[in-house]
Design an enzyme around this catalytic site. Structure first.
Site, PDB file in Angstrom:
ATOM      1  N   GLY A  14      42.767  37.664  24.422  1.00 51.90           N
ATOM      2  CA  GLY A  14      41.729  38.258  23.728  1.00 51.90           C
ATOM      3  C   GLY A  14      41.686  39.730  23.899  1.00 51.90           C
ATOM      4  O   GLY A  14      41.881  40.354  24.779  1.00 51.90           O
ATOM      5  N   ARG A  17      35.924  42.222  25.531  1.00 50.24           N
ATOM      6  CA  ARG A  17      34.605  41.383  25.121  1.00 50.24           C
ATOM      7  C   ARG A  17      34.757  40.429  24.003  1.00 50.24           C
ATOM      8  O   ARG A  17      33.658  40.361  22.919  1.00 50.24           O
ATOM      9  CB  ARG A  17      33.511  42.515  24.893  1.00 50.24           C
ATOM     10  CG  ARG A  17      33.190  43.433  25.724  1.00 50.24           C
ATOM     11  CD  ARG A  17      32.242  42.831  26.754  1.00 50.24           C
ATOM     12  NE  ARG A  17      31.741  43.810  27.895  1.00 50.24           N
ATOM     13  CZ  ARG A  17      31.691  43.403  29.072  1.00 50.24           C
ATOM     14  NH1 ARG A  17      32.380  42.217  29.663  1.00 50.24           N
ATOM     15  NH2 ARG A  17      31.143  44.029  29.927  1.00 50.24           N
ATOM     16  N   ALA A  39      40.005  36.417  41.466  1.00 52.18           N
ATOM     17  CA  ALA A  39      39.554  37.810  40.857  1.00 52.18           C
ATOM     18  C   ALA A  39      40.406  38.817  41.334  1.00 52.18           C
ATOM     19  O   ALA A  39      40.982  39.071  42.287  1.00 52.18           O
ATOM     20  CB  ALA A  39      38.355  38.016  41.379  1.00 52.18           C
ATOM     21  N   THR A  40      41.197  39.510  40.203  1.00 51.32           N
ATOM     22  CA  THR A  40      41.917  40.540  40.415  1.00 51.32           C
ATOM     23  C   THR A  40      41.422  41.907  40.210  1.00 51.32           C
ATOM     24  O   THR A  40      42.164  42.934  40.557  1.00 51.32           O
ATOM     25  CB  THR A  40      43.356  40.410  39.343  1.00 51.32           C
ATOM     26  OG1 THR A  40      42.774  40.766  37.915  1.00 51.32           O
ATOM     27  CG2 THR A  40      44.019  39.201  39.433  1.00 51.32           C
ATOM     28  N   HIS A  55      30.211  38.531  35.724  1.00 53.33           N
ATOM     29  CA  HIS A  55      30.923  37.460  35.595  1.00 53.33           C
ATOM     30  C   HIS A  55      30.787  36.667  36.622  1.00 53.33           C
ATOM     31  O   HIS A  55      30.498  35.358  36.355  1.00 53.33           O
ATOM     32  CB  HIS A  55      32.486  37.794  36.069  1.00 53.33           C
ATOM     33  CG  HIS A  55      33.264  38.351  34.648  1.00 53.33           C
ATOM     34  ND1 HIS A  55      34.385  37.800  34.356  1.00 53.33           N
ATOM     35  CD2 HIS A  55      33.034  39.527  33.847  1.00 53.33           C
ATOM     36  CE1 HIS A  55      34.806  38.258  33.359  1.00 53.33           C
ATOM     37  NE2 HIS A  55      34.009  39.343  33.022  1.00 53.33           N
ATOM     38  N   ARG A  56      30.270  37.107  38.028  1.00 51.80           N
ATOM     39  CA  ARG A  56      29.591  36.330  39.150  1.00 51.80           C
ATOM     40  C   ARG A  56      28.369  35.382  38.675  1.00 51.80           C
ATOM     41  O   ARG A  56      28.308  34.318  38.743  1.00 51.80           O
ATOM     42  CB  ARG A  56      29.544  36.953  40.307  1.00 51.80           C
ATOM     43  CG  ARG A  56      30.471  37.337  41.014  1.00 51.80           C
ATOM     44  CD  ARG A  56      30.133  38.068  42.437  1.00 51.80           C
ATOM     45  NE  ARG A  56      31.515  38.480  43.147  1.00 51.80           N
ATOM     46  CZ  ARG A  56      31.456  39.616  43.561  1.00 51.80           C
ATOM     47  NH1 ARG A  56      30.363  40.590  43.640  1.00 51.80           N
ATOM     48  NH2 ARG A  56      32.582  40.132  44.157  1.00 51.80           N
TER      49      ARG A  56
END
Length: 175
Positions: A14, A17, A39-40, A55-56
């Site tokens: 996608g 956002r 996580a990258t 995100h966390r």
């Protein structure tokens, strides 16, 4: 939305956002498996620190986080199990890290695909689809777009399911 099998690979693409990460997280939550988040991203600036924290917070408790800005294939191999699902967010940040480190991007991508073909449990990979806009005006941005497009094609070919998310709405493209 609980269509994760073990082992199987799901790719969620996608735009920025678009809701792709939230969709992938819901997909993992619905699986009923233990959850590992790989996580990258790297927090190079305050804005990226805030994104990581968002995100966390959205994930909440119940997720174990593994940081793998470069060694993604090894992290997936170490974490994938029939009893848990691995969520990787995201491939384009990993790709950026590889490019910044001067790594062999096609080689690293091929190694990742090889790892995904032999994982021991379900893996969900999130990535930004960057090939829908105008042609970038500089070589590095064009290289990034081209590397991302090729990587997405390879992973989509290996994946059992592929989703494209726009405006928070998932479209199932494969599976």
């Amino acid at each position: 939305m609980s269509g994760l099998a073990s082992p199987a690979v799901t790719l969620v693409l996608g735009g920025a956002r678009s809701g792709k990460s939230a969709f992938a997280e819901r997909l993992v939550e619905a699986s009923g498996f233990a959850k590992v988040y790989i996580a990258t991203g790297r927090a190079f600036d305050p804005e990226m620190e805030a994104r990581i924290e968002d995100h966390r917070a959205r994930r909440g408790s119940g997720w174990r986080t593994v940081e793998a800005p470069l060694g993604l294939g090894a992290a997936i191999a170490a974490e994938a199990r029939a009893s848990r699902v691995v969520l990787v967010d995201c491939l384009t940040l990993w790709l950026t890290n590889l490019m910044l480190e001067g790594r062999d991007v096609p080689g690293e991508g091929a190694a990742l695909v090889a790892t995904l073909q032999r994982v021991a449990g379900p893996v969900v990979l999130v990535s930004n689809e960057v090939g829908l806009g105008i042609v970038p005006d500089n070589v590095m941005a064009r290289d990034f777009r081209d590397h991302a497009g090729r990587l997405h094609q390879q992973i989509a070919a290996a994946a059992a399911q592929v989703f494209f998310v726009a405006a928070g709405l998932p479209l199932k493209m494969k599976g």
